[in-house]
Design a protein around this motif. Structure first.
Motif, PDB file in Angstrom:
ATOM      1  N   PRO A  13       0.826  -1.217   0.000  1.00 50.30           N
ATOM      2  CA  PRO A  13       0.000   0.000   0.000  1.00 50.30           C
ATOM      3  C   PRO A  13       0.854   1.258   0.000  1.00 50.30           C
ATOM      4  O   PRO A  13       0.520   2.246  -0.678  1.00 50.30           O
ATOM      5  CB  PRO A  13      -0.820  -0.130   1.285  1.00 50.30           C
ATOM      6  CG  PRO A  13      -0.951  -1.605   1.483  1.00 50.30           C
ATOM      7  CD  PRO A  13       0.367  -2.187   1.024  1.00 50.30           C
ATOM      8  N   ILE A  14       1.956   1.257   0.731  1.00 50.84           N
ATOM      9  CA  ILE A  14       2.812   2.434   0.786  1.00 50.84           C
ATOM     10  C   ILE A  14       3.437   2.728  -0.565  1.00 50.84           C
ATOM     11  O   ILE A  14       3.639   3.886  -0.931  1.00 50.84           O
ATOM     12  CB  ILE A  14       3.911   2.271   1.881  1.00 50.84           C
ATOM     13  CG1 ILE A  14       4.659   3.597   2.082  1.00 50.84           C
ATOM     14  CG2 ILE A  14       4.860   1.150   1.531  1.00 50.84           C
ATOM     15  CD1 ILE A  14       3.826   4.712   2.604  1.00 50.84           C
ATOM     16  N   ASP A  15       3.739   1.663  -1.343  1.00 46.97           N
ATOM     17  CA  ASP A  15       4.311   1.862  -2.680  1.00 46.97           C
ATOM     18  C   ASP A  15       3.302   2.563  -3.584  1.00 46.97           C
ATOM     19  O   ASP A  15       3.645   3.507  -4.320  1.00 46.97           O
ATOM     20  CB  ASP A  15       4.699   0.516  -3.300  1.00 46.97           C
ATOM     21  CG  ASP A  15       5.761  -0.216  -2.493  1.00 46.97           C
ATOM     22  OD1 ASP A  15       6.631   0.466  -1.924  1.00 46.97           O
ATOM     23  OD2 ASP A  15       5.709  -1.464  -2.448  1.00 46.97           O
ATOM     24  N   LEU A  16       2.076   2.092  -3.535  1.00 48.45           N
ATOM     25  CA  LEU A  16       1.021   2.683  -4.362  1.00 48.45           C
ATOM     26  C   LEU A  16       0.725   4.114  -3.925  1.00 48.45           C
ATOM     27  O   LEU A  16       0.541   5.008  -4.751  1.00 48.45           O
ATOM     28  CB  LEU A  16      -0.240   1.819  -4.241  1.00 48.45           C
ATOM     29  CG  LEU A  16      -1.232   1.823  -5.405  1.00 48.45           C
ATOM     30  CD1 LEU A  16      -0.557   1.435  -6.705  1.00 48.45           C
ATOM     31  CD2 LEU A  16      -2.389   0.880  -5.103  1.00 48.45           C
ATOM     32  N   GLN A  25      -3.986   5.307   3.808  1.00 45.79           N
ATOM     33  CA  GLN A  25      -5.398   5.223   4.155  1.00 45.79           C
ATOM     34  C   GLN A  25      -6.279   5.558   2.954  1.00 45.79           C
ATOM     35  O   GLN A  25      -7.318   4.927   2.739  1.00 45.79           O
ATOM     36  CB  GLN A  25      -5.725   6.168   5.310  1.00 45.79           C
ATOM     37  CG  GLN A  25      -7.173   6.060   5.799  1.00 45.79           C
ATOM     38  CD  GLN A  25      -7.515   4.669   6.290  1.00 45.79           C
ATOM     39  OE1 GLN A  25      -6.824   4.112   7.135  1.00 45.79           O
ATOM     40  NE2 GLN A  25      -8.595   4.090   5.765  1.00 45.79           N
ATOM     41  N   ALA A  26      -5.843   6.534   2.155  1.00 41.12           N
ATOM     42  CA  ALA A  26      -6.605   6.890   0.951  1.00 41.12           C
ATOM     43  C   ALA A  26      -6.655   5.707  -0.010  1.00 41.12           C
ATOM     44  O   ALA A  26      -7.703   5.421  -0.604  1.00 41.12           O
ATOM     45  CB  ALA A  26      -5.987   8.098   0.269  1.00 41.12           C
ATOM     46  N   VAL A  27      -5.535   5.021  -0.160  1.00 42.43           N
ATOM     47  CA  VAL A  27      -5.503   3.847  -1.040  1.00 42.43           C
ATOM     48  C   VAL A  27      -6.470   2.787  -0.531  1.00 42.43           C
ATOM     49  O   VAL A  27      -7.239   2.195  -1.304  1.00 42.43           O
ATOM     50  CB  VAL A  27      -4.066   3.277  -1.142  1.00 42.43           C
ATOM     51  CG1 VAL A  27      -4.070   1.948  -1.897  1.00 42.43           C
ATOM     52  CG2 VAL A  27      -3.150   4.282  -1.841  1.00 42.43           C
ATOM     53  N   ARG A  28      -6.459   2.539   0.768  1.00 44.01           N
ATOM     54  CA  ARG A  28      -7.386   1.554   1.334  1.00 44.01           C
ATOM     55  C   ARG A  28      -8.841   1.987   1.142  1.00 44.01           C
ATOM     56  O   ARG A  28      -9.719   1.173   0.842  1.00 44.01           O
ATOM     57  CB  ARG A  28      -7.080   1.339   2.821  1.00 44.01           C
ATOM     58  CG  ARG A  28      -5.779   0.580   3.073  1.00 44.01           C
ATOM     59  CD  ARG A  28      -5.667   0.153   4.519  1.00 44.01           C
ATOM     60  NE  ARG A  28      -5.456   1.279   5.428  1.00 44.01           N
ATOM     61  CZ  ARG A  28      -4.253   1.736   5.788  1.00 44.01           C
ATOM     62  NH1 ARG A  28      -3.147   1.158   5.313  1.00 44.01           N
ATOM     63  NH2 ARG A  28      -4.142   2.756   6.618  1.00 44.01           N
ATOM     64  N   ASN A  29      -9.084   3.289   1.305  1.00 43.69           N
ATOM     65  CA  ASN A  29     -10.442   3.798   1.114  1.00 43.69           C
ATOM     66  C   ASN A  29     -10.908   3.609  -0.326  1.00 43.69           C
ATOM     67  O   ASN A  29     -12.073   3.273  -0.579  1.00 43.69           O
ATOM     68  CB  ASN A  29     -10.517   5.276   1.492  1.00 43.69           C
ATOM     69  CG  ASN A  29     -10.373   5.515   2.983  1.00 43.69           C
ATOM     70  OD1 ASN A  29     -10.520   4.598   3.793  1.00 43.69           O
ATOM     71  ND2 ASN A  29     -10.059   6.744   3.362  1.00 43.69           N
ATOM     72  N   ARG A  47      -2.533  -6.208   2.836  1.00 50.40           N
ATOM     73  CA  ARG A  47      -2.914  -6.045   1.429  1.00 50.40           C
ATOM     74  C   ARG A  47      -1.682  -6.055   0.528  1.00 50.40           C
ATOM     75  O   ARG A  47      -0.658  -5.468   0.882  1.00 50.40           O
ATOM     76  CB  ARG A  47      -3.662  -4.719   1.222  1.00 50.40           C
ATOM     77  CG  ARG A  47      -5.060  -4.651   1.809  1.00 50.40           C
ATOM     78  CD  ARG A  47      -5.615  -3.263   1.575  1.00 50.40           C
ATOM     79  NE  ARG A  47      -7.043  -3.141   1.886  1.00 50.40           N
ATOM     80  CZ  ARG A  47      -7.526  -2.827   3.066  1.00 50.40           C
ATOM     81  NH1 ARG A  47      -6.681  -2.592   4.076  1.00 50.40           N
ATOM     82  NH2 ARG A  47      -8.822  -2.731   3.267  1.00 50.40           N
ATOM     83  N   THR A  48      -1.820  -6.671  -0.650  1.00 51.71           N
ATOM     84  CA  THR A  48      -0.782  -6.576  -1.670  1.00 51.71           C
ATOM     85  C   THR A  48      -1.438  -6.192  -2.988  1.00 51.71           C
ATOM     86  O   THR A  48      -2.504  -6.720  -3.343  1.00 51.71           O
ATOM     87  CB  THR A  48      -0.022  -7.908  -1.854  1.00 51.71           C
ATOM     88  OG1 THR A  48      -0.935  -8.924  -2.274  1.00 51.71           O
ATOM     89  CG2 THR A  48       0.682  -8.313  -0.564  1.00 51.71           C
ATOM     90  N   ARG A  55      -2.589   1.077 -12.236  1.00 51.59           N
ATOM     91  CA  ARG A  55      -3.225   1.637 -13.430  1.00 51.59           C
ATOM     92  C   ARG A  55      -4.665   2.065 -13.133  1.00 51.59           C
ATOM     93  O   ARG A  55      -5.137   3.085 -13.629  1.00 51.59           O
ATOM     94  CB  ARG A  55      -3.193   0.610 -14.564  1.00 51.59           C
ATOM     95  CG  ARG A  55      -3.570   1.205 -15.916  1.00 51.59           C
ATOM     96  CD  ARG A  55      -3.332   0.224 -17.042  1.00 51.59           C
ATOM     97  NE  ARG A  55      -1.919   0.012 -17.285  1.00 51.59           N
ATOM     98  CZ  ARG A  55      -1.149   0.837 -17.990  1.00 51.59           C
ATOM     99  NH1 ARG A  55      -1.661   1.957 -18.476  1.00 51.59           N
ATOM    100  NH2 ARG A  55       0.119   0.557 -18.196  1.00 51.59           N
ATOM    101  N   ALA A  56      -5.354   1.284 -12.302  1.00 46.03           N
ATOM    102  CA  ALA A  56      -6.711   1.656 -11.903  1.00 46.03           C
ATOM    103  C   ALA A  56      -6.700   2.968 -11.125  1.00 46.03           C
ATOM    104  O   ALA A  56      -7.569   3.837 -11.328  1.00 46.03           O
ATOM    105  CB  ALA A  56      -7.337   0.548 -11.062  1.00 46.03           C
ATOM    106  N   LEU A  57      -5.729   3.130 -10.263  1.00 47.69           N
ATOM    107  CA  LEU A  57      -5.633   4.357  -9.480  1.00 47.69           C
ATOM    108  C   LEU A  57      -5.336   5.552 -10.374  1.00 47.69           C
ATOM    109  O   LEU A  57      -5.911   6.627 -10.208  1.00 47.69           O
ATOM    110  CB  LEU A  57      -4.549   4.208  -8.410  1.00 47.69           C
ATOM    111  CG  LEU A  57      -4.399   5.361  -7.421  1.00 47.69           C
ATOM    112  CD1 LEU A  57      -5.726   5.699  -6.750  1.00 47.69           C
ATOM    113  CD2 LEU A  57      -3.335   5.031  -6.380  1.00 47.69           C
ATOM    114  N   ARG A  58      -4.444   5.353 -11.351  1.00 44.25           N
ATOM    115  CA  ARG A  58      -4.155   6.436 -12.297  1.00 44.25           C
ATOM    116  C   ARG A  58      -5.404   6.815 -13.079  1.00 44.25           C
ATOM    117  O   ARG A  58      -5.654   7.993 -13.333  1.00 44.25           O
ATOM    118  CB  ARG A  58      -3.033   6.023 -13.260  1.00 44.25           C
ATOM    119  CG  ARG A  58      -1.645   6.060 -12.661  1.00 44.25           C
ATOM    120  CD  ARG A  58      -0.565   6.098 -13.744  1.00 44.25           C
ATOM    121  NE  ARG A  58      -0.615   4.919 -14.607  1.00 44.25           N
ATOM    122  CZ  ARG A  58      -0.009   3.766 -14.335  1.00 44.25           C
ATOM    123  NH1 ARG A  58       0.667   3.626 -13.208  1.00 44.25           N
ATOM    124  NH2 ARG A  58      -0.083   2.763 -15.175  1.00 44.25           N
ATOM    125  N   ALA A  59      -6.185   5.822 -13.477  1.00 44.32           N
ATOM    126  CA  ALA A  59      -7.412   6.102 -14.221  1.00 44.32           C
ATOM    127  C   ALA A  59      -8.377   6.930 -13.377  1.00 44.32           C
ATOM    128  O   ALA A  59      -8.938   7.925 -13.847  1.00 44.32           O
ATOM    129  CB  ALA A  59      -8.071   4.795 -14.661  1.00 44.32           C
TER     130      ALA A  59
END
Length: 252
Positions: A13-16, A25-29, A47-48, A55-59
């Motif tokens: 999660p920290i990498d993303l 926390q934003a990534v988890r949300n 989580r991994t 790519r989904a996050l960039r979209a």
């Protein structure tokens, strides 16, 4: 039924989060909201993620500025659930709204041009109130509407006559005549009273028609910027759809 995801390099999660300037926390949300596909878990419950999640996050981050957070979330959730047609419908809806905004701007510009130079200042019509303005009857005749229509516009806040102290009659000064003329033009263009109200307020805030040129240029610039933002979002969404290795549309 959700789409089958490709798996590859594992990301924490920290990498993303760091790669996109977010908190973990934003990534988890985002995952909980369905913006990201569900993550795998390690034996210890951590989580991994994969490059597909990135790519989904960039979209999503590209879609949000143009579509808004709520619609962008709905688009990504639909894609991750395999409901591509619903995602496309949502995308089309935002583009339709942008087109409607462009048409509104064009109507405003046409209405302002139709007023012509000095149109609002010609308030001394026969049967008027002298140099101080005109009464409701002569103005209604000039506009080709009924006095009841002018009273309706007044109740909607589009026209603001003042009352003559001695008689209580409505008197339309230069600004009120201008607002009535602009309202008539916009109504002819098919706009509802609630759509016209903020436009009339812009004219009042600007102090008349002429100072609106800067406002109209800014309006054009905002629409152009939003159009380009939607294109950027569409490109990232297409890249995500391609990465998921599914057909371009959902087939039952």
């Amino acid at each position: 039924m959700g789409r089958k995801l490709q798996r590859g390099e594992r990301l924490r999660p920290i990498d993303l989060a760091r790669a996109h300037g977010l908190s973990t926390q934003a990534v988890r949300n985002y995952e909980d909201a369905g913006i990201l596909p569900a993550a795998d878990r390690t034996a210890h419950g951590y989580r991994t993620y994969t490059p597909l999640h990135a790519r989904a996050l960039r979209a999503f981050l590209a879609l949000a500025p143009g579509h808004g957070h709520r619609t962008a979330t709905a688009i990504m959730r639909a894609v991750n659930e395999g409901a591509d047609e619903e995602a496309f419908r949502l995308v089309d809806g935002t583009h339709a709204q942008l087109l409607d905004d462009r048409r509104t701007l064009q109507s405003v510009e046409n209405a302002l041009r139709a007023l012509g130079p000095g149109a609002a200042s010609d308030s001394r019509v026969e049967g008027g109130a002298g140099s101080g303005g005109t009464f409701i009857g002569p103005l209604a005749e000039r506009l080709g509407v009924r006095p009841a229509t002018l009273r309706k516009w007044e109740r909607a806040g589009l026209v603001r006559p003042y009352r003559e102290p001695r008689t209580g009659y409505r008197v339309y000064d230069e600004a009120a005549v201008r607002d009535a003329l602009l309202t008539r033009q916009l109504r002819r263009g098919g706009h509802l009273l609630e759509q016209i109200a903020p436009l009339i307020e812009q004219v009042r805030t600007a102090g008349g028609v002429e100072p609106l040129e800067t406002t109209l240029r800014d309006w054009h610039a905002r629409l152009a910027a939003r159009g380009r933002t939607l294109l950027s979002g569409a490109a990232e969404l297409e890249a995500y759809l391609t990465a998921t290795a599914r057909p371009e549309s959902h087939r039952p």
